[in-house]
Design an enzyme around this catalytic site. Structure first.
Site, PDB file in Angstrom:
ATOM      1  N   LYS A 158      -9.070   1.601 -16.863  1.00 40.66           N
ATOM      2  CA  LYS A 158      -8.841   0.102 -17.167  1.00 40.66           C
ATOM      3  C   LYS A 158      -7.377  -0.017 -16.897  1.00 40.66           C
ATOM      4  CE  LYS A 158      -8.864  -2.711 -21.401  1.00 40.66           C
ATOM      5  NZ  LYS A 158      -9.040  -2.789 -22.734  1.00 40.66           N
ATOM      6  N   THR A 160      -8.068  -0.956 -28.722  1.00 41.28           N
ATOM      7  CA  THR A 160      -7.201  -1.760 -29.238  1.00 41.28           C
ATOM      8  C   THR A 160      -7.733  -2.703 -29.897  1.00 41.28           C
ATOM      9  OG1 THR A 160      -5.790  -0.979 -27.314  1.00 41.28           O
ATOM     10  CG2 THR A 160      -5.016  -2.797 -28.627  1.00 41.28           C
ATOM     11  N   ILE A 212     -13.331  -4.873 -18.974  1.00 43.02           N
ATOM     12  CA  ILE A 212     -13.173  -4.701 -20.682  1.00 43.02           C
ATOM     13  C   ILE A 212     -12.591  -5.545 -21.021  1.00 43.02           C
ATOM     14  CG2 ILE A 212     -12.355  -2.756 -22.338  1.00 43.02           C
ATOM     15  CD1 ILE A 212     -12.841  -0.737 -20.035  1.00 43.02           C
ATOM     16  N   TYR A 214       4.736   4.536 -27.685  1.00 44.58           N
ATOM     17  CA  TYR A 214       5.756   4.890 -28.478  1.00 44.58           C
ATOM     18  C   TYR A 214       6.822   6.151 -27.926  1.00 44.58           C
ATOM     19  CZ  TYR A 214       9.085   5.505 -32.211  1.00 44.58           C
ATOM     20  OH  TYR A 214      10.387   5.763 -32.694  1.00 44.58           O
ATOM     21  N   ARG A 217       1.595  -3.014 -24.280  1.00 40.76           N
ATOM     22  CA  ARG A 217       1.763  -2.398 -25.782  1.00 40.76           C
ATOM     23  C   ARG A 217       2.080  -1.042 -25.880  1.00 40.76           C
ATOM     24  NH1 ARG A 217      -2.120  -4.664 -29.668  1.00 40.76           N
ATOM     25  NH2 ARG A 217      -3.030  -6.528 -28.891  1.00 40.76           N
ATOM     26  N   TYR A 272      -6.614   4.350 -19.384  1.00 36.40           N
ATOM     27  CA  TYR A 272      -6.320   2.953 -19.819  1.00 36.40           C
ATOM     28  C   TYR A 272      -4.767   2.631 -19.751  1.00 36.40           C
ATOM     29  CZ  TYR A 272      -6.188  -0.814 -23.198  1.00 36.40           C
ATOM     30  OH  TYR A 272      -6.058  -2.169 -23.873  1.00 36.40           O
TER      31      TYR A 272
END
Length: 296
Positions: free
Chosen positions: A161, A44, A203, A107, A138, A133
């Protein structure tokens, strides 16, 4: 398999959006010298959403070659199309990455069963070690602990993560998965506490500009040395906050440009940092002891 401070590396770009390989090599050397424990490439923070598949694979090959085995490279290869994620993960494996980091599909809002099937398909298709992740801020999709637990027995799914910043969520994953799955923080502000709870590292966005301090903080937390970890983390708290004063990676790329390490480029729809944000980010850099600021 991985531990400590793992930088979510920016992708340096010139003002026209072209990737700047010279600056990229400088960043890799900066992190190796500072003790960064692993590089996460084209995630990202590396603007993966605006890098096409050909560029993505080329960047992974280039970064692996630059690192030359000195520290692990974890390739960001997630996508909201399962087939695209498989293709990118295969690219990461063929590039020589040590593992791949796979963001929850964004999305299209899959169900928990859809998430399970997505990650199972990738794990079956590509044998490289894989790190889940979860970043619902997001992706608008939250992978729940029970789904993580279902995936934990898969041999090449080695970690997650967890970027919610919710310590109770982290605690639940640790309780459910035990030593079958390593937990990593994806939230710098709460990373120290999560490592002290049992996570294996962070991370990190902050590590882009303060790699040695992040390495030292993570090492202290991994050793159970709360006093040292808190002392170091106290100098980084403004960075943890203000590197998100606008959407990441806008502030961290501005900070690295201010430090003279990369050009100012971003790709639309990312736009340059707003001028009213300059001073808070500069002050956060000063508090962290980052003095290589060209306009200070």
């Amino acid at each position: 398999m991985f531990h400590g401070s793992m930088v979510a590396l920016v992708t340096p770009m010139r003002e026209d959006g072209a990737i700047d390989e010279d600056s990229l090599e400088g960043l890799v050397e900066f992190h190796v010298a500072a003790g960064t424990d692993a590089i996460v490439a084209v995630g990202t923070t590396g603007e993966s959403a605006t890098i096409n598949e050909k560029e993505h694979c080329a960047l992974l090959r280039r970064i692996v070659a630059m690192v030359a085995g000195r520290i692990p490279v974890i390739a960001g290869t997630g996508a909201n199309s399962t087939q695209e994620a498989i293709d990118l993960t295969r690219c990461g494996m063929e590039a020589g990455a040590d593992a791949c980091l796979l963001v929850v599909p964004y999305y299209n809002k899959p169900t928990q069963e859809g998430l399970y099937q997505h990650y199972m398909a990738i794990a079956r298709a590509v044998p490289i070690p894989q790190i889940l992740y979860n970043v619902p801020g997001r992706t608008v999709c939250d992978m729940l602990p029970e789904t993580v637990e279902r995936l934990a027995p898969v041999a090449n799914i080695v970690g997650i993560k967890e970027a919610t910043g919710d310590l109770q969520r982290g605690r639940e994953i640790l309780e459910r998965c035990g030593d079958r799955l390593d937990l990593y923080s994806g939230d710098d502000a709460t990373a120290m506490e999560l490592i002290l709870l049992g996570a294996r590292g962070d991370i990190s966005v902050t590590a882009n500009v303060a790699p040695k301090a992040m390495h030292d903080m993570c090492a202290a937390a991994l050793a159970g040395d709360r006093e040292t970890a808190e002392k170091i983390d106290s100098t980084l708290r403004a960075l943890h906050r203000d590197l998100f004063i606008e959407s990441s990676p806008i502030p961290v790329k501005w900070a690295l440009h201010e430090m003279g390490m990369i050009p100012p480029g971003l790709r639309l729809p990312m736009t340059p940092l707003s001028p009213e944000c300059y001073q808070p980010v500069r002050e956060a850099l000063r508090q962290a002891g980052v003095h290589e600021i060209s306009n200070a």
